[in-house]
Design a protein around this motif. Structure first.
Motif, PDB file in Angstrom:
ATOM      1  N   SER A   1      26.072 -54.673  59.058  1.00 14.66           N
ATOM      2  CA  SER A   1      27.339 -54.254  59.669  1.00 14.66           C
ATOM      3  C   SER A   1      27.104 -53.383  60.901  1.00 14.66           C
ATOM      4  O   SER A   1      27.991 -53.251  61.730  1.00 14.66           O
ATOM      5  N   THR A   2      25.905 -52.799  61.018  1.00 17.71           N
ATOM      6  CA  THR A   2      25.635 -51.876  62.129  1.00 17.71           C
ATOM      7  C   THR A   2      25.184 -52.689  63.359  1.00 17.71           C
ATOM      8  O   THR A   2      24.118 -52.468  63.930  1.00 17.71           O
TER       9      THR A   2
ATOM     10  N   LEU B   1      24.619 -45.385  55.311  1.00 20.17           N
ATOM     11  CA  LEU B   1      24.358 -46.295  54.186  1.00 20.17           C
ATOM     12  C   LEU B   1      24.199 -45.513  52.886  1.00 20.17           C
ATOM     13  O   LEU B   1      24.680 -45.945  51.827  1.00 20.17           O
TER      14      LEU B   1
ATOM     15  N   ASP C   1      19.952 -56.826  54.606  1.00 23.73           N
ATOM     16  CA  ASP C   1      21.262 -56.577  53.999  1.00 23.73           C
ATOM     17  C   ASP C   1      21.337 -57.371  52.699  1.00 23.73           C
ATOM     18  O   ASP C   1      20.858 -58.501  52.624  1.00 23.73           O
ATOM     19  N   PHE C   2      21.971 -56.780  51.671  1.00 23.39           N
ATOM     20  CA  PHE C   2      22.057 -57.474  50.375  1.00 23.39           C
ATOM     21  C   PHE C   2      23.230 -58.440  50.292  1.00 23.39           C
ATOM     22  O   PHE C   2      23.355 -59.168  49.312  1.00 23.39           O
TER      23      PHE C   2
ATOM     24  N   PHE D   1      34.163 -56.166  59.521  1.00 20.95           N
ATOM     25  CA  PHE D   1      33.772 -54.765  59.706  1.00 20.95           C
ATOM     26  C   PHE D   1      33.729 -54.399  61.185  1.00 20.95           C
ATOM     27  O   PHE D   1      34.274 -53.392  61.603  1.00 20.95           O
TER      28      PHE D   1
ATOM     29  N   ALA E   1      34.116 -45.720  61.750  1.00 24.55           N
ATOM     30  CA  ALA E   1      33.159 -46.067  60.683  1.00 24.55           C
ATOM     31  C   ALA E   1      31.851 -46.564  61.285  1.00 24.55           C
ATOM     32  O   ALA E   1      30.869 -46.773  60.571  1.00 24.55           O
ATOM     33  N   LYS E   2      31.867 -46.796  62.610  1.00 21.20           N
ATOM     34  CA  LYS E   2      30.674 -47.323  63.293  1.00 21.20           C
ATOM     35  C   LYS E   2      30.070 -46.227  64.164  1.00 21.20           C
ATOM     36  O   LYS E   2      30.790 -45.342  64.634  1.00 21.20           O
ATOM     37  N   PRO E   3      28.761 -46.282  64.420  1.00 23.78           N
ATOM     38  CA  PRO E   3      28.188 -45.265  65.299  1.00 23.78           C
ATOM     39  C   PRO E   3      28.714 -45.388  66.729  1.00 23.78           C
ATOM     40  O   PRO E   3      28.844 -46.499  67.242  1.00 23.78           O
TER      41      PRO E   3
ATOM     42  N   MET F   1      27.375 -60.890  55.111  1.00 22.09           N
ATOM     43  CA  MET F   1      27.017 -59.961  56.188  1.00 22.09           C
ATOM     44  C   MET F   1      25.856 -60.540  57.003  1.00 22.09           C
ATOM     45  O   MET F   1      25.865 -60.499  58.234  1.00 22.09           O
TER      46      MET F   1
ATOM     47  N   HIS G   1      18.254 -58.727  51.479  1.00 22.16           N
ATOM     48  CA  HIS G   1      17.397 -57.859  50.649  1.00 22.16           C
ATOM     49  C   HIS G   1      18.186 -56.626  50.232  1.00 22.16           C
ATOM     50  O   HIS G   1      18.916 -56.038  51.034  1.00 22.16           O
ATOM     51  N   ASP G   2      18.018 -56.221  48.988  1.00 17.59           N
ATOM     52  CA  ASP G   2      18.652 -55.006  48.463  1.00 17.59           C
ATOM     53  C   ASP G   2      17.675 -53.847  48.665  1.00 17.59           C
ATOM     54  O   ASP G   2      16.582 -53.841  48.093  1.00 17.59           O
ATOM     55  N   ILE G   3      18.071 -52.851  49.456  1.00 17.60           N
ATOM     56  CA  ILE G   3      17.159 -51.756  49.807  1.00 17.60           C
ATOM     57  C   ILE G   3      16.828 -50.864  48.604  1.00 17.60           C
ATOM     58  O   ILE G   3      15.848 -50.098  48.649  1.00 17.60           O
TER      59      ILE G   3
ATOM     60  N   ASP H   1      22.989 -46.394  59.223  1.00 17.78           N
ATOM     61  CA  ASP H   1      24.135 -45.530  59.508  1.00 17.78           C
ATOM     62  C   ASP H   1      25.004 -45.357  58.272  1.00 17.78           C
ATOM     63  O   ASP H   1      25.633 -46.328  57.815  1.00 17.78           O
TER      64      ASP H   1
ATOM     65  N   TRP I   1      30.786 -56.442  49.731  1.00 20.96           N
ATOM     66  CA  TRP I   1      30.504 -56.607  51.163  1.00 20.96           C
ATOM     67  C   TRP I   1      30.648 -58.060  51.596  1.00 20.96           C
ATOM     68  O   TRP I   1      30.889 -58.340  52.775  1.00 20.96           O
TER      69      TRP I   1
ATOM     70  N   GLY J   1      21.477 -52.731  56.864  1.00 21.21           N
ATOM     71  CA  GLY J   1      22.928 -52.831  57.004  1.00 21.21           C
ATOM     72  C   GLY J   1      23.269 -53.701  58.199  1.00 21.21           C
ATOM     73  O   GLY J   1      23.209 -53.242  59.344  1.00 21.21           O
TER      74      GLY J   1
HETATM   75  N1  SAM Z   1      28.708 -47.084  59.023  1.00 20.79           N
HETATM   76  C1  SAM Z   1      28.080 -48.308  58.745  1.00 20.79           C
HETATM   77  C2  SAM Z   1      28.002 -49.244  59.897  1.00 20.79           C
HETATM   78  O1  SAM Z   1      28.218 -48.850  61.045  1.00 20.79           O
HETATM   79  O2  SAM Z   1      27.644 -50.398  59.725  1.00 20.79           O
HETATM   80  C3  SAM Z   1      28.553 -48.951  57.466  1.00 20.79           C
HETATM   81  C4  SAM Z   1      27.873 -48.413  56.235  1.00 20.79           C
HETATM   82  S1  SAM Z   1      26.479 -49.308  55.564  1.00 20.79           S
HETATM   83  C5  SAM Z   1      25.302 -49.450  56.879  1.00 20.79           C
HETATM   84  C6  SAM Z   1      27.117 -50.906  55.253  1.00 20.79           C
HETATM   85  C7  SAM Z   1      26.157 -52.086  55.284  1.00 20.79           C
HETATM   86  O3  SAM Z   1      25.102 -51.889  54.385  1.00 20.79           O
HETATM   87  C8  SAM Z   1      26.873 -53.394  54.859  1.00 20.79           C
HETATM   88  O4  SAM Z   1      26.496 -54.429  55.723  1.00 20.79           O
HETATM   89  C9  SAM Z   1      26.386 -53.621  53.446  1.00 20.79           C
HETATM   90  O5  SAM Z   1      26.370 -54.977  53.074  1.00 20.79           O
HETATM   91  C10 SAM Z   1      24.981 -53.009  53.513  1.00 20.79           C
HETATM   92  N2  SAM Z   1      24.464 -52.515  52.235  1.00 20.79           N
HETATM   93  C11 SAM Z   1      25.083 -51.686  51.352  1.00 20.79           C
HETATM   94  N3  SAM Z   1      24.295 -51.438  50.282  1.00 20.79           N
HETATM   95  C12 SAM Z   1      23.129 -52.115  50.493  1.00 20.79           C
HETATM   96  C13 SAM Z   1      21.928 -52.263  49.752  1.00 20.79           C
HETATM   97  N4  SAM Z   1      21.758 -51.700  48.549  1.00 20.79           N
HETATM   98  N5  SAM Z   1      20.932 -53.021  50.285  1.00 20.79           N
HETATM   99  C14 SAM Z   1      21.094 -53.623  51.488  1.00 20.79           C
HETATM  100  N6  SAM Z   1      22.224 -53.556  52.228  1.00 20.79           N
HETATM  101  C15 SAM Z   1      23.228 -52.798  51.744  1.00 20.79           C
END
Ligand code: SAM
Length: 269
Positions: A59-60, A123, A78-79, A25, A33-35, A83, A101-103, A121, A18, A57
């Motif tokens: 990216s949302t 995720l 977000d990890f 993104f 890919a986005k809402p 981002m 932070h890693d969720i 979204d 990421w 996330g």
């Molecule tokens: N459809 C989505 C959107 O509209 O943004 C994209 C999918 S998801 C929300 C992508 C985001 O989640 C990215 O910014 C990525 O860095 C983050 N992400 C992915 N895995 C993660 C994790 N384990 N902890 C925190 N953030 C995470």
């Protein structure tokens, strides 16, 4: 346990994927890919000014902006360092907190059990089977009792998964990167099949796209029953999630928003 954001982010090697993408993104990625605006409306259901909301996330971005406009107290987790940096740069200073932070890890100490809403979204589609369990528990850990999780999930295979599976079958190497029983796609193990099945993602260049997919590694695909079981199994020190509603995302094929409520630990005896 005390968890610092830096510690947890460095343990998840998927964050490097990421870090390649960041603001690309929302600037150049595929719109679907986005809402959509309608989907953002579903995420925002029941949220009012002053409500504590965590978006997982960075990216949302459109959802984060909609929550800020509503007057919610917004935290973004977000990890990926890039981002986080790119989102901070794109938003008015002080409009929300953006934390690395890693969720899939326990919630940061100061946020644990505090949030009225946790939103993300698609995720969960980025998780392997272990990450999915830990990630949902990380979301529960953020919620106050009675707080709500709004998580959208694409069910089934993505068009690119289908292309990779077709090419893998043709070349007799499907087992290398696809486990049909566990419904796991391993982009890191797909080699040339990934290169040859790659679909465009908006205007993101194909070299970056390839590296991004490889770095995403193992991802699980789900059906509705998998998600019901995943939410049902979540348990953080006896606290649980109760599924309240499943709402189809009208414009996105096979994508639904799951709304679940955090329930306190049972007091026995
Ligand atoms: N459809 C989505 C959107 O509209 O943004 C994209 C999918 S998801 C929300 C992508 C985001 O989640 C990215 O910014 C990525 O860095 C983050 N992400 C992915 N895995 C993660 C994790 N384990 N902890 C925190 N953030 C995470």
């Amino acid at each position: 346990m005390t968890t610092t954001a830096t510690e947890t982010a460095s343990e998840n090697e998927k964050s490097a994927a990421w870090d390649l993408i960041g603001s690309l993104f929302w600037e150049s990625g595929r719109t679907t890919a986005k809402p959509s605006d309608e989907e953002i409306g579903l995420f925002m259901d029941g949220i009012g000014a002053g409500d504590t909301c965590t978006v997982v996330g960075a990216s949302t971005k459109d959802l984060v902006e909609a929550l800020i406009a509503r007057g919610a107290e917004v935290t973004v987790l977000d990890f990926s360092a890039r981002m986080c940096d790119d989102l901070r740069a794109a938003l008015p200073a002080g409009s929300c907190r953006v934390l690395r932070h890693d969720i899939t890890r326990p919630a940061p100490e100061d946020l644990r059990g505090t949030q009225q809403f946790v939103l993300n979204d698609r995720l969960v589609n980025r998780f392997s089977e272990t990450e999915a369990r830990r990630g949902v528990e990380g979301m529960l850990d953020l919620l106050a009792d009675g707080g709500r999780l709004h998580t959208s999930i694409k069910l089934g295979l993505y068009p690119m998964d289908e292309r990779m599976i077709a090419v893998g079958r043709e070349r007799g190497c499907l087992e290398r990167f696809y486990d049909a029983d566990a419904k796991i796609v391993d982009f890191a193990a797909a080699g040339d099949v990934l290169t040859d099945a790659l679909l465009p993602h908006g205007a993101i260049d194909s070299a970056t796209l390839l590296q991004w997919y490889r770095g995403r590694g193992r991802e699980q695909r789900f059906d509705h029953d998998d998600i019901v079981a995943l939410l049902d199994a979540a348990d953080v020190a006896g606290r649980t999630l109760a599924l309240l509603a499943t709402t189809p995302f009208g414009q996105a094929p096979s994508t639904r928003m799951y709304t679940a409520e955090a329930r306190p630990a049972r007091q026995d005896g």
